[in-house]
Design a protein around this motif. Structure first.
Motif, short mmCIF file in Angstrom:
data_model
loop_
_atom_site.label_atom_id
_atom_site.label_comp_id
_atom_site.label_asym_id
_atom_site.label_seq_id
_atom_site.Cartn_x
_atom_site.Cartn_y
_atom_site.Cartn_z
N GLU A 30 73.41 1.13 81.28
CA GLU A 30 74.25 1.97 80.44
C GLU A 30 75.73 1.87 80.82
OE1 GLU A 30 73.46 3.61 77.80
OE2 GLU A 30 71.29 3.28 77.87
N SER A 31 76.01 1.67 82.11
CA SER A 31 77.39 1.61 82.59
C SER A 31 77.42 0.88 83.91
CB SER A 31 77.98 3.02 82.73
OG SER A 31 77.28 3.74 83.73
N GLU A 32 78.63 0.66 84.43
CA GLU A 32 78.80 -0.01 85.73
C GLU A 32 78.22 0.84 86.85
OE1 GLU A 32 82.46 -1.55 88.58
OE2 GLU A 32 82.82 -1.02 86.49
N LYS A 33 78.19 2.15 86.69
CA LYS A 33 77.65 3.02 87.72
C LYS A 33 76.17 2.73 87.96
CE LYS A 33 77.17 7.93 88.88
NZ LYS A 33 77.41 9.32 88.43
N ASP A 34 75.44 2.40 86.90
CA ASP A 34 74.02 2.08 87.06
C ASP A 34 73.82 0.82 87.88
OD1 ASP A 34 73.45 4.24 85.49
OD2 ASP A 34 73.36 3.09 83.63
N ASP A 80 75.41 -4.71 79.05
CA ASP A 80 75.74 -3.36 78.63
C ASP A 80 74.95 -2.99 77.37
OD1 ASP A 80 76.85 -0.93 78.19
OD2 ASP A 80 78.90 -1.64 77.83
N HIS A 81 74.46 -1.75 77.32
CA HIS A 81 73.67 -1.31 76.17
C HIS A 81 74.50 -1.37 74.89
CE1 HIS A 81 71.42 1.43 73.52
NE2 HIS A 81 70.36 1.04 74.22
N LYS A 82 75.79 -1.06 74.98
CA LYS A 82 76.65 -1.13 73.80
C LYS A 82 76.82 -2.58 73.33
CE LYS A 82 79.32 3.03 74.90
NZ LYS A 82 80.68 3.58 75.19
N SER A 121 80.86 -3.94 93.84
CA SER A 121 81.09 -3.51 92.47
C SER A 121 81.79 -4.59 91.68
CB SER A 121 81.92 -2.22 92.48
OG SER A 121 82.21 -1.84 91.15
N THR A 153 80.22 -6.49 88.44
CA THR A 153 80.92 -6.38 87.17
C THR A 153 81.18 -7.76 86.59
OG1 THR A 153 81.93 -4.34 87.94
CG2 THR A 153 82.93 -5.41 86.05
N THR A 163 79.47 -7.83 78.46
CA THR A 163 80.10 -6.69 77.79
C THR A 163 80.25 -6.96 76.30
OG1 THR A 163 82.32 -7.54 78.20
CG2 THR A 163 81.34 -6.16 79.92
N THR A 164 80.78 -5.98 75.60
CA THR A 164 81.03 -6.14 74.17
C THR A 164 82.03 -7.26 73.90
OG1 THR A 164 82.70 -4.40 74.28
CG2 THR A 164 80.46 -3.75 73.65
#
Length: 562
Positions: free
Chosen positions: A325-329, A346-348, A396, A400, A405-406
């Motif tokens: 869901e995000s970089e935190k995950d 990324d889910h988006k 991190s 990343t 990403t989108t």
């Protein structure tokens, strides 16, 4: 049909030539030569090249003669490979390899003097060893590893088939027929990537697992009428000898003209073959009407974004990607000490990919595979490992750099995947959507449909002609200047053409969308047209003479011949 030597499947028209070539290649080896120190060497008979598939039948064999010499026996250079020698030893202590390349067993082996192609036994042993070593055991699995992700992710059963609940969902008539092994002749019609070929392969899997029918797959894009005739002849033989029906899948059936499609008519009619055709074109225009009356047309709709997201999520493990869901995950839930490269998406980005492909699951899966592979092959991501032990900042940044990403999705696709055919149904569907958007005064929607047509390659003069009609039919007297705008836009498009004329059409579309609407003239003319000829009597409908006036009232009784 399956080759008895290598196990691969080939069309009936080419199986004989392949088997001959396969046997020749397996038996074409140097002639044995006796050692120079031998005192009485006897030449081994030269292997005879196979010229027909009949060489698989039992033949007279000549045992290999060994070389005798007064000194210690030396091994003779033989054309038999190490694998074949191993197979000979497996055949028993008295088993030999004949001069025609067959493995010969003695009578006490239980099956007489039966001949087995040495090449076939060699291939079988090689496959067994490959399986034991964890390698792909068959040529089919090897080809599958080279196939694109979209091909590898095809569903194997109806329970895995996604996105066509209306046509083949549980409770539908087609679902019940396929589940009960009653396969009707059908024509699958839908846009690219909606699941036509996948549905046909599911039917093929059912036929193989149950053994109820033989499934033959052909494509009208690469095969001709002769291949279809060969399939029909084989189907007739299977029906008479083995009481087994044949299911013929003909992909891109619209590429056959009406005359070529006529070949299928009598055989679909009498049940020699069950036809499953697939086409992206409207069957009413591209498929013979007589053939349509013998088949049922199944309409497969464009897949929704939710269905494509479901397909993509199921494919993620096959490309070694993890959905987050995000970089935190990533930093909290991943194994940061793993040395193997790991790609996250990324889910988006997944949802964006599903929406951009316009209902094409094949394009979505191939786009996902390309995005993940680009991250795995990116040198920056390979060198961007953890910079310091225990440094969460370095971890991190490394993770990343491996995240899809989108922006990566947009860069990979470059432009949205637009399905548009200037001569097909989409041509009329989208111009109708443009009309309805302008009639409803939705200028944004009208611009969208205009852009879709122009980017799809539509002729701008065609759009301009439709705008002229709209200016008079829907705007009319509410804004008489609308007609001037539309005519001026047409003349401008004619003068400068694409791509410069796109803004001219956009200006006219927005003007017509925002203009007040009036259909007063359109309706009045419709009433006038309905009154024209209202009281006319059609003479062939009456047996007696019809008494009616054909002149205008002021000329009644005029005779130009007197």
């Amino acid at each position: 049909m399956e080759c008895p030597v290598c196990g691969r499947s080939f069309p009936p028209a080419t199986i004989n030539a392949h088997v001959n070539e396969c046997l020749n290649s397996s038996q074409d080896s140097p002639e044995p030569v006796a050692d120079d120190t031998s005192s009485a060497a006897t030449a081994v008979p030269q292997k005879r090249k196979c010229t027909d598939w009949g060489s698989l039948q039992p033949m007279r064999s000549e045992k290999l003669k060994t070389v005798s010499s007064p000194g210690p026996a030396k091994k003779m250079r033989n054309s038999t490979t190490a694998d074949e020698k191993m197979e000979v030893s497996k055949g028993g202590p008295n088993a030999t390899v004949s001069s025609d390349g067959h493995l010969e067993k003695p009578d006490d082996a239980g099956d007489g003097n039966r001949h087995i192609p040495a090449a076939a036994t060699n291939i079988a042993s090689t496959r067994n060893r490959s399986s034991a070593q964890g390698q792909p055991p068959t040529q089919t699995s090897t080809a599958q590893s080279f196939a694109p992700l979209a091909e590898r992710m095809r569903p194997q059963g109806l329970e895995d088939y996604v996105g066509q609940d209306k046509a083949v969902g549980q409770g539908s008539m087609l679902y019940s027929l396929l589940s009960s092994d009653h396969i009707p002749s059908i024509i699958l019609w839908g846009p690219p990537g909606c699941g036509k070929t996948s549905l046909a392969k599911i039917i093929a899997n059912n036929c193989r697992s149950r053994g109820s029918a033989k499934f033959v797959s052909l494509s009208a894009a690469v095969c001709g009428v002769n291949e279809v005739k060969d399939t029909i002849r084989a189907a007739r033989t299977d029906q008479k000898m083995f009481r087994k029906k044949t299911v013929l899948f003909l992909d891109e059936i619209h590429r056959f003209n009406k005359t070529q499609q006529d070949i299928l008519l009598p055989h679909v009619e009498d049940g020699t073959v069950t036809l499953i055709g697939a086409t992206t074109e409207n069957p009413s225009f591209q498929v013979n009407s007589a053939l349509l009356s013998r088949c049922r047309v199944i309409v497969l709709e464009k897949l929704t974004g939710e269905s494509i997201v479901s397909i993509l999520q199921r494919a993620l493990p096959h490309v070694g990607a993890t959905l987050v869901e995000s970089e935190k995950d990533i930093t909290n839930g991943s194994d940061m000490n793993s040395n193997s490269p790991q790609v996250f998406i990324d889910h988006k980005a997944l949802e964006l990919l599903a929406n951009l492909v316009d209902g094409d699951a094949r394009a979505a899966l191939n786009g996902l595979q390309m995005a993940v592979q680009s991250k795995g092959a990116d040198p920056a991501s390979q060198t961007g490992r953890v910079t310091k032990p225990g440094s969460s900042k370095g971890r991190s940044r490394s993770r990343t750099s491996r995240m899809v990403t989108t922006e990566d999705v947009k860069e990979g696709l470059q432009r949205s995947h637009v399905v548009y055919d200037k001569t097909g149904d989409e041509h009329y569907n989208i111009i109708s959507a443009l009309h309805k958007s302008m009639r409803g005064s939705d200028d944004s929607a009208a611009l969208y449909w205009l852009a879709r047509m122009l980017e799809g390659g539509e002729n701008p003069l065609y759009i301009a002609r439709r705008l002229i009609r709209f200016a008079s039919e829907d705007v009319g007297l509410a804004d008489p200047l609308a007609l001037n705008q539309a005519v001026a836009a047409y003349q401008g498009c004619h003068l400068i053409g694409m791509p410069e004329c796109d803004v001219l059409l956009a200006q006219c579309v927005v003007y017509l969308s925002r203009a007040p609407k009036s259909v007063e003239v359109y309706k009045a003319y419709g009433k006038a047209k309905s009154c024209y000829g209202k009281d006319y009597k059609y003479n062939p409908d009456y047996e007696e003479p019809v008494n009616q006036t054909y002149f205008p009232d002021e000329l009644v009784g005029t005779d130009f011949f007197s």
